[in-house]
Design a protein around this motif. Structure first.
Motif, PDB file in Angstrom:
ATOM      1  N   TYR A 274      45.537  41.796  35.054  1.00 43.28           N
ATOM      2  CA  TYR A 274      44.689  41.137  36.046  1.00 43.28           C
ATOM      3  C   TYR A 274      45.513  40.205  36.924  1.00 43.28           C
ATOM      4  O   TYR A 274      45.296  40.098  38.138  1.00 43.28           O
ATOM      5  N   PHE A 275      46.429  39.539  36.301  1.00 45.78           N
ATOM      6  CA  PHE A 275      47.334  38.620  36.991  1.00 45.78           C
ATOM      7  C   PHE A 275      48.045  39.341  38.145  1.00 45.78           C
ATOM      8  O   PHE A 275      48.013  38.906  39.296  1.00 45.78           O
TER       9      PHE A 275
ATOM     10  N   GLU B  89      45.560  40.739  40.939  1.00 45.71           N
ATOM     11  CA  GLU B  89      45.166  39.766  41.957  1.00 45.71           C
ATOM     12  C   GLU B  89      46.359  39.370  42.821  1.00 45.71           C
ATOM     13  O   GLU B  89      46.209  39.076  43.992  1.00 45.71           O
ATOM     14  N   ALA B  90      47.528  39.369  42.195  1.00 43.55           N
ATOM     15  CA  ALA B  90      48.709  38.934  42.942  1.00 43.55           C
ATOM     16  C   ALA B  90      49.061  39.905  44.064  1.00 43.55           C
ATOM     17  O   ALA B  90      49.719  39.522  45.019  1.00 43.55           O
TER      18      ALA B  90
ATOM     19  N   MET C 149      38.560  41.302  46.232  1.00 37.88           N
ATOM     20  CA  MET C 149      38.374  40.113  45.396  1.00 37.88           C
ATOM     21  C   MET C 149      37.038  40.186  44.664  1.00 37.88           C
ATOM     22  O   MET C 149      36.961  39.971  43.458  1.00 37.88           O
TER      23      MET C 149
END
Lengths: 505, 509
Positions: free
Chosen positions: A141-142, A145-146, A175
């Motif tokens: 997830y990190f 989103e990055a 998002m």
């Protein structure tokens, strides 16, 4: 260094090399030439590093390789867990392959804020590789989103007229899609105590997760929504044409080439991997959406007056094939789906570069502005032809293999899926060849096109690797499928309906 | 000791350790008074800077004093004060906030042509109040601490005295704030009526002893109103945008972080130690309302200060989500959130402060056009703070939201989580607008770019490092928060945990 030592850190190196390069780039003085050369060196270095992955990959081994698993945060229990299997292996290489080409294609087309551009490009590369290599849901997830920020900034700063609108739309769509995935990830963590993909998968499979049956459908949908927006699956696709048309060429290449694959990769890895039962249960409507995407995307592509929009809608259509293949739950379908992902990355990446080259010369993407270019830009026309044919699925080029496998998988599942899906190939031949004819054949209709330059050195170096890759992948698909197939069979094991081997070994 | 012949009295007299347990408050007050005394003695121009330095030294000394305080955990002054990991955490947080605010005010005062030494003294006194709030376990003392911090903030809000907006801000804050503290006091009185005590632990004991009287519910609800006002939670948030718009920018940074953190600390003590059961739905509704109203209203704001005001309402909502969750997880999530929010919001306001220039002229979104080109470093810094406010990975804001929502999911608050994650998705839009303005639009106005003064750079660096540290290595802070949360909760645990579970289970139906 011994290979074993290298094996455990190679993924870290490949993932963070571009980021390190990007940070170094911040320190360099603003001399555009140096910055371009530096970015090229870093991206090539990353590519060379990433070649370690397929070279030392144990092809018959279905599980994750080059694994590294260290604790990152103790509470919650977040691990720095990375690894690749046959599904993600080639997507990493695809990313590292396309990035140097993006640097080359932007060499002369980006004049302003050159430094920022290449910093963002390199950061984006790290995030993209991270998405494919993460085996910890949190880490995934990190990185997921990055990828948003550099991509949105690339569109918003370096794009064309309606860039801000496109950037914000892109950002908000993805998002909002992904917060549902976050909720699902949090639920899984709360009930399993782990973010580790393998742990969670095994725990779900053994029925050890409390109150899972009641929540499974919602969790499936949470993940699905995030990925469907990214793919983009009809009806979540409306951000895509805007983002593509407004993005700078390199942004389009990575967007179509890699970012969209994040969605299909996620469907395959998480929706199938974690929730096989729900995947089965929801397959029929998802396949229907995929088919609508294939046909609708193709039909809309056909009537586009704008070349870049045409390519964007062709992506909607092609990615429909991927989803169709994934949810056919057949060995052929999954192999094909992964192969289409790679092939689409190469050929659509190439098409966007070619469109960008034309835009740089004429500052328009309108098909009607061109005509008869074959006589003025023969090298360009020939390169374009190879890529267009690859995209349209001509045998011996890469598009054919994947689509063929997907369709044979779809036929095995239900004949009607195969029949409807097959029309997509016809449509794609129609809109691509028609576009090619209008742009390159006939007489030169606009005098201004008489003086167009043919490909420059940098452009050749950006486009030809794509054409070469399309050819090699079309002639020797076994080089790729040999690594993909064991992983696919492992992914299908829970579905217990593996149908005959498609790929010889 | 002169009272040695009176052993009975000796027992009730404060011990030496008692004074160490309020050492930070003492140090801050002393420095505040030094500033007040020196102010008339120094000449106007150089005086400002010296007073600022003294105030900064006071804040740093306060941090050092917190270290000494942390060495002697326990109760002090007849059980009115408790030093535990929880209060140490909030002491460090609010005093660090004060230090950063002093740093970012350093040049601001000169630029705005405000000459007043008491500005710094008031910041220090306000910090005394908020620090005391976090260690007080006696409702009357909490009320006094609340008043100390509030009265300082009322005055500070009106410091741009040439501006009508600032006076309006101050007056509004004062009127509504007094009203809200009256609610709190009323709640305290009713609680005393219901249980016969104003000490939180004794109240908890009394409430656990038998069925909870209706009066106690009303009391907790009234206290929640008072504290809800302080943290700007909907529906007690109406004052926020006007006050934030008019007040001096560094003070807004202060008001939106320190008193909020302290009010959350008090809420934690009150809600979790007394009982969560009584007001679970009140908190649930306040959380959902704050997130939604804050985010939706922020959409249409053109003034950056107002925008950040609505964003602070939304963030209060996220914190309240953790309140609605189970005690232990929720407590550490709240603590982490307040710390991360302080870092990113202070940083954002520090940039806004600097950019606003004399008379706070440049505070609309339009003014931020092209900032990415004219001062790239400042724009990049603000971007990181905004990304953190959105909740993008690698920033403190991400883990803050993450912990809050994972606490909520663990407590089975699925609907509240969905409202929350949707809000944080939608909320990204208005932060993004600022980034869009800075990087993707060309400047249409001539806006003077003044070089960033050293003090502000230090302030920004502190906030930036804190934001990124919490985003990359959140483990330590969270571990600390969890440990101190465990100290906080056990005294009540069996009753509270089970009642919380019952309620959270009903929410999911």
């Amino acid at each position: 260094m011994k290979t074993d030592d290298l094996n455990s850190i190679i993924l870290t190196l490949v993932t963070f090399a571009p980021l390190a390069g990007g940070l170094l780039l911040m320190l360099l003085p603003r001399r555009d030439r140096d910055i371009r050369i530096f970015a090229l060196v870093i991206s090539l270095l990353t590519f060379v590093l990433s070649l370690h992955l397929p070279v030392y990959f144990h092809r018959s081994h279905p599980g994750f390789q080059y694994e590294i698993d260290r604790q990152w945060v103790s509470t919650p229990n977040i691990h720095y867990h990375m690894g690749v299997d046959g599904i993600s292996l080639w997507l990493v290489v695809l990313t590292t392959f396309l990035t140097p080409l993006c640097v080359l294609i932007s060499w002369n087309s980006i004049h302003e804020r050159v430094k920022e551009f290449f910093i963002l490009l390199l950061i984006l590369e790290t995030a993209l590789i991270g998405v494919f290599t993460s085996l910890d849901l949190f880490l995934f997830y990190f990185f997921w989103e990055a990828t948003l920020i550099p991509m949105a900034l690339l569109i918003g700063i370096f794009g064309h007229e309606r860039k801000v609108y496109a950037a914000v739309k892109f950002f908000m769509y993805t998002m909002i899609g992904s917060v549902f995935m976050l909720a699902a990830i949090l639920w899984l963590y709360a009930h399993t105590g782990s973010f580790d993909f393998v742990v969670i998968r095994d725990q779900i499979a053994s029925g050890g997760v409390p109150s899972f049956p009641a929540a499974a459908q919602w969790l499936f949908l949470g993940f699905f929504l995030a990925f469907a927006v990214k793919v983009p699956l009809f009806p979540f696709h409306t951000w895509l044409p805007d983002a593509h048309v407004e993005a700078p060429t390199a942004g389009s290449v990575l967007l179509a080439g890699v970012l969209l694959k994040m969605g299909t990769y996620g469907l395959l890895r998480f929706n199938l991997g974690l929730f096989p039962e729900q995947a089965r249960r929801n397959a029929s409507w998802i396949m229907t959406l995929a088919l609508i995407g294939i046909i609708y995307g193709a039909l809309v592509a056909m009537v586009q007056p704008n070349m870049k929009k045409l390519i964007a809608y062709s992506s909607v259509s092609h990615l429909g094939f991927v989803v169709l293949g994934i949810f056919s739950f057949t060995q052929a379908g999954l192999n094909g789906a992964i192969f289409v992902m790679l092939a689409h990355g190469i050929s659509t990446g190439g098409l966007f570069m070619l469109a960008g080259i034309l835009h740089e010369r004429r500052h328009t993407y309108e098909i009607s502005e061109f005509g008869g270019l074959a006589s003025r830009m023969p090298v360009y026309a020939a390169s374009y032809l190879v890529i267009v044919l690859a995209s349209a699925g001509l045998p011996l080029l890469n598009g054919f293999i994947g689509e063929f496998l997907v369709l044979s998988g779809a036929f095995q599942d239900k004949a009607v899926y195969g029949i409807l899906g097959a029309t997509g190939i016809i449509w794609s031949a129609v809109y691509l060849l028609w576009m090619y004819q209008r742009v390159f054949y006939g007489k030169v209709t606009h005098p201004v096109n008489n003086s167009l330059r043919d490909l420059s050195g940098f452009e050749k170096w950006a486009v030809w690797p794509c054409a070469a890759a399309a050819l090699v992948m079309g002639v020797a698909p076994i080089m790729w499928l040999g690594a993909i197939d064991p992983a696919v069979r492992a992914a299908l094991a829970p579905f217990a309906q593996v149908v005959g081997k498609v790929v010889g070994q | 000791m002169s009272v040695a012949f009176l052993p009975g009295v000796l027992q009730t007299l404060p011990q030496n350790a008692d004074y160490v347990r309020i050492l930070p408050e003492i140090v801050l007050s002393v420095f505040g008074m030094i500033v007040m005394v020196l102010e008339p003695l120094l000449d106007e121009k150089t005086g400002q800077k010296i007073l600022g330095l003294i105030a900064l030294a006071g804040a740093l000394a306060g941090l050092a004093a917190t270290w000494f305080m942390a060495q002697v955990p326990g109760v002090a002054f007849w059980n009115m004060i408790r030093v535990d990991g929880f209060s140490v955490f909030f002491h460090v947080l609010v005093i660090a906030i004060a230090a950063v605010v002093i740093l970012s005010s350093y040049e601001y005062m000169a630029v705005q042509r405000i000459r007043a030494g008491e500005y710094y003294a008031l910041i220090l006194f306000g910090t005394v109040g908020v620090a005391l709030m976090s260690s007080a376990v006696e409702l009357v003392l909490i009320f006094i601490a609340l008043e100390i911090s509030s009265i300082s903030s009322y005055v500070l809000a009106g410091f741009r005295r040439h501006e009508a907006a600032s006076a309006e801000s101050s007056l509004k804050y004062f009127l509504l704030g007094s009203f809200a503290t009256a609610f709190f006091l009323y709640g305290v009185a009713l609680m005393f009526g219901a249980t016969g005590s104003t000490n939180i632990d004794l109240i908890a004991q009394a409430l656990r002893a038998g069925p909870i009287p209706l009066l106690a519910f009303v009391a907790v609800a009234l206290m929640f109103v008072g504290l809800g006002f302080k943290v700007a939670a909907a529906p007690f948030h109406i004052w926020t945008p006007d006050v934030y718009e008019g007040a001096p920018a560094p003070i807004v940074g202060f008001m939106s972080t320190a008193p909020k953190a302290a009010a959350f600390a008090v809420l934690l003590r009150v809600v979790f130690v007394i009982n969560v059961h009584a007001i679970f739905w009140v908190i649930w509704i306040a959380a959902a309302l704050s997130m939604t109203l804050g985010n939706v209203s922020a959409f249409v704001q053109d003034n950056v200060k107002r925008l950040l005001a609505y964003s602070s309402i939304a963030h209060a909502g996220y914190v309240l989500v953790a309140f609605a969750a189970a005690p232990q997880l929720g407590t550490s999530a709240v603590m982490f959130y307040t710390a991360a929010y302080a870092a990113m919001n202070l940083g954002a306001f520090a940039v806004v402060t600097h950019f606003a220039n004399a008379g706070e002229r440049y505070v609309t979104l339009e003014d931020y056009e092209g900032l990415g080109r004219s001062s790239p470093l400042l724009a990049a810094t603000l971007t990181i703070f905004l990304l953190s406010l959105i909740g993008i990975p690698m920033t403190g804001g991400f883990f803050a939201k993450f912990y809050v929502f994972s606490a909520a999911v663990k407590a089975n608050l699925i609907w509240l989580t969905i409202i929350g994650v949707l809000n944080s998705g939608v909320g990204a839009y208005y932060y993004l607008r600022i980034i869009v303005m800075m990087y993707m639009r060309e400047s249409r106005k001539e806006i003077p770019v003044t070089p960033t003064p050293l003090a502000l750079r230090v302030a920004l660096a502190v906030c930036l490092v804190a934001t990124l540290y919490l985003g990359l290595f959140p483990g330590r802070v969270l571990q600390y928060a969890q440990d101190s949360a465990q100290q906080l909760v056990p005294q009540t645990s069996p009753g509270v945990t089970s009642s919380a579970k019952v309620h959270t289970a009903t929410e999911t139906f």
